[in-house]
Design a protein around this motif. Structure first.
Motif, PDB file in Angstrom:
ATOM      1  N   SER A   1      27.672  49.067  46.083  1.00  0.00           N
ATOM      2  CA  SER A   1      28.965  48.842  45.425  1.00  0.00           C
ATOM      3  C   SER A   1      28.808  48.741  43.906  1.00  0.00           C
ATOM      4  CB  SER A   1      29.645  47.582  45.975  1.00  0.00           C
ATOM      5  OG  SER A   1      28.836  46.439  45.780  1.00  0.00           O
TER       6      SER A   1
ATOM      7  N   ASP B   1      28.432  52.320  42.825  1.00  0.00           N
ATOM      8  CA  ASP B   1      29.748  52.971  42.916  1.00  0.00           C
ATOM      9  C   ASP B   1      30.638  52.581  41.735  1.00  0.00           C
ATOM     10  OD1 ASP B   1      29.071  54.261  45.254  1.00  0.00           O
ATOM     11  OD2 ASP B   1      30.051  52.791  46.573  1.00  0.00           O
ATOM     12  N   PHE B   2      30.497  51.336  41.298  1.00  0.00           N
ATOM     13  CA  PHE B   2      31.266  50.850  40.147  1.00  0.00           C
ATOM     14  C   PHE B   2      30.897  51.629  38.884  1.00  0.00           C
ATOM     15  CE2 PHE B   2      31.874  47.292  36.893  1.00  0.00           C
ATOM     16  CZ  PHE B   2      33.240  47.501  36.779  1.00  0.00           C
TER      17      PHE B   2
ATOM     18  N   PHE C   1      32.360  55.057  39.106  1.00  0.00           N
ATOM     19  CA  PHE C   1      33.797  54.933  38.892  1.00  0.00           C
ATOM     20  C   PHE C   1      34.148  55.090  37.407  1.00  0.00           C
ATOM     21  CE2 PHE C   1      37.371  51.746  38.365  1.00  0.00           C
ATOM     22  CZ  PHE C   1      38.352  52.497  39.000  1.00  0.00           C
TER      23      PHE C   1
ATOM     24  N   THR D   1      42.189  48.665  35.120  1.00  0.00           N
ATOM     25  CA  THR D   1      41.707  49.008  36.469  1.00  0.00           C
ATOM     26  C   THR D   1      40.228  48.664  36.615  1.00  0.00           C
ATOM     27  OG1 THR D   1      43.292  50.836  36.466  1.00  0.00           O
ATOM     28  CG2 THR D   1      41.637  50.851  38.202  1.00  0.00           C
TER      29      THR D   1
ATOM     30  N   GLU E   1      40.034  44.955  37.203  1.00  0.00           N
ATOM     31  CA  GLU E   1      40.443  44.614  38.572  1.00  0.00           C
ATOM     32  C   GLU E   1      39.301  44.842  39.555  1.00  0.00           C
ATOM     33  OE1 GLU E   1      43.910  46.834  39.626  1.00  0.00           O
ATOM     34  OE2 GLU E   1      45.123  45.999  37.986  1.00  0.00           O
ATOM     35  N   LYS E   2      38.660  46.008  39.429  1.00  0.00           N
ATOM     36  CA  LYS E   2      37.544  46.334  40.326  1.00  0.00           C
ATOM     37  C   LYS E   2      36.358  45.393  40.082  1.00  0.00           C
ATOM     38  CE  LYS E   2      35.750  50.585  42.362  1.00  0.00           C
ATOM     39  NZ  LYS E   2      36.690  50.582  43.489  1.00  0.00           N
TER      40      LYS E   2
ATOM     41  N   THR F   1      36.821  42.084  41.822  1.00  0.00           N
ATOM     42  CA  THR F   1      36.497  42.188  43.259  1.00  0.00           C
ATOM     43  C   THR F   1      34.989  42.045  43.469  1.00  0.00           C
ATOM     44  OG1 THR F   1      38.399  43.645  43.654  1.00  0.00           O
ATOM     45  CG2 THR F   1      36.662  43.670  45.301  1.00  0.00           C
ATOM     46  N   LEU F   2      34.207  42.709  42.619  1.00  0.00           N
ATOM     47  CA  LEU F   2      32.748  42.617  42.712  1.00  0.00           C
ATOM     48  C   LEU F   2      32.266  41.201  42.434  1.00  0.00           C
ATOM     49  CD1 LEU F   2      31.634  45.906  40.895  1.00  0.00           C
ATOM     50  CD2 LEU F   2      31.420  45.403  43.327  1.00  0.00           C
TER      51      LEU F   2
END
Length: 318
Positions: free
Chosen positions: A281, A284-285, A288, A302, A305-306, A309-310
């Motif tokens: 993850s 992936d970040f 992104f 955005t 925000e992501k 979450t992490l």
């Protein structure tokens, strides 16, 4: 005269010859040279009255245009007030720059001195020790960097882009708080490119002022008709996130090998180590943010925000 006597006199001469600079009535003594870039030098200076240490940035101006660029940087420092963006203590110009050939002036910017150095320095030490940062610490540092970038990107009346985000432009204050520095490349975020001449001008400016291994793909080859926006900074943030994990930008190794950074950037391939302490993850970040096509790249809100979450996921891991 014996050698010892000559040595003492030479040392005394060095002490006596230390440069002092008067800025708006305040005298500063130059203690040591801290570094330099393509357009400026930075010295460690001491206020002779308070004995407090500062970083003194000097920008040499050889023309009216150079002076305007330096003044623009000073104005950005004065406008931007955020805990994750460096503040300006004082500034002045000396000399005069006009149309006369070889006429020069110099801009002096008194800035806070951060004894912990930069994120780049910190990561070099970690790299030598082969000591990865913990995921929680990476996400904390990156979160605060993003807050500084968000302030720029949401600035009123006009969004701004830093345009030269990199680990060596992030200072670390006491408590390991990241502070964005060097606003010399800062500019209005949105640039409308209308024709080949505009494109070449922006491309040349990027080559001059945006570090290659953190530079967004759209700035390597600027299209003749396009809009460049603040998502150039998102690419640079992706490179910083990678460096927080693996000590360098994903394109530093390419540059060190002497291979084409431009080709590596537009390939969209990120060289992740086979053995890594970081989750998929996290990778992936980075992907992104490191989208080659700028229209597919997220805006800072955005990203944050992501990132949250992490951080929540990392906090839940015992």
């Amino acid at each position: 005269m014996n050698t010892l006597g000559l040595s003492i006199i030479m040392k005394m001469g060095c002490i006596c010859s230390k440069e002092s600079i008067n800025i708006n009535g305040i005298k500063y003594l130059v203690k040591e040279h801290l570094g330099e870039g393509g357009f400026s030098t930075v010295d460690l200076v001491e206020n002779t009255s308070t004995r407090k240490l500062y970083a003194l940035k000097r920008i040499k101006c050889h023309s009216i245009d150079d002076q305007k660029i330096a003044m623009q940087e000073i104005n950005y420092y004065k406008k931007l007030k955020h805990p994750n963006i460096i503040g300006l203590i004082d500034s002045s110009f000396k000399g005069s720059a006009d149309i006369v050939v070889n006429a020069t002036s110099e801009a002096f910017l008194v800035l806070p001195y951060y004894s912990l150095g930069t994120l780049h320095d910190y990561l070099i030490v970690k790299s030598f020790a082969k000591n990865y940062l913990e995921t929680k610490e990476i996400l904390r540092l990156f979160s605060e960097i993003c807050q500084g970038v968000k302030y720029l990107h949401n600035f009123n009346p006009e969004p701004l882009a830093h345009r030269d985000l990199k680990t060596s432009n992030v200072c670390l204050s006491q408590g390991m708080v990241p502070v964005l520095m060097d606003l010399g490349s800062c500019a209005p975020a949105k640039v409308q490119v209308c024709g080949a001449q505009d494109a070449q001008k922006l491309q040349d400016l990027a080559a001059e002022r945006c570090s290659m291994t953190y530079r967004a793909p759209e700035l390597f080859h600027v299209e003749s008709y396009c809009v460049i926006d603040q998502r150039t900074d998102i690419w640079s943030l992706g490179c910083i996130m990678y460096a927080l994990c693996y000590f360098k930008s994903p394109f530093d190794v390419v540059h060190e090998r002497g291979d084409s950074v431009n080709l590596a950037v537009i390939s969209g391939i990120l060289p992740f180590p086979e053995e890594t302490p970081f989750s998929e993850s996290i990778h992936d970040f980075m992907k992104f943010m490191l989208q080659v096509n700028p229209s597919e790249r997220p805006f800072i809100d955005t990203v944050i925000e992501k990132l949250q979450t992490l951080r929540n996921e990392a906090e839940s891991v015992i």
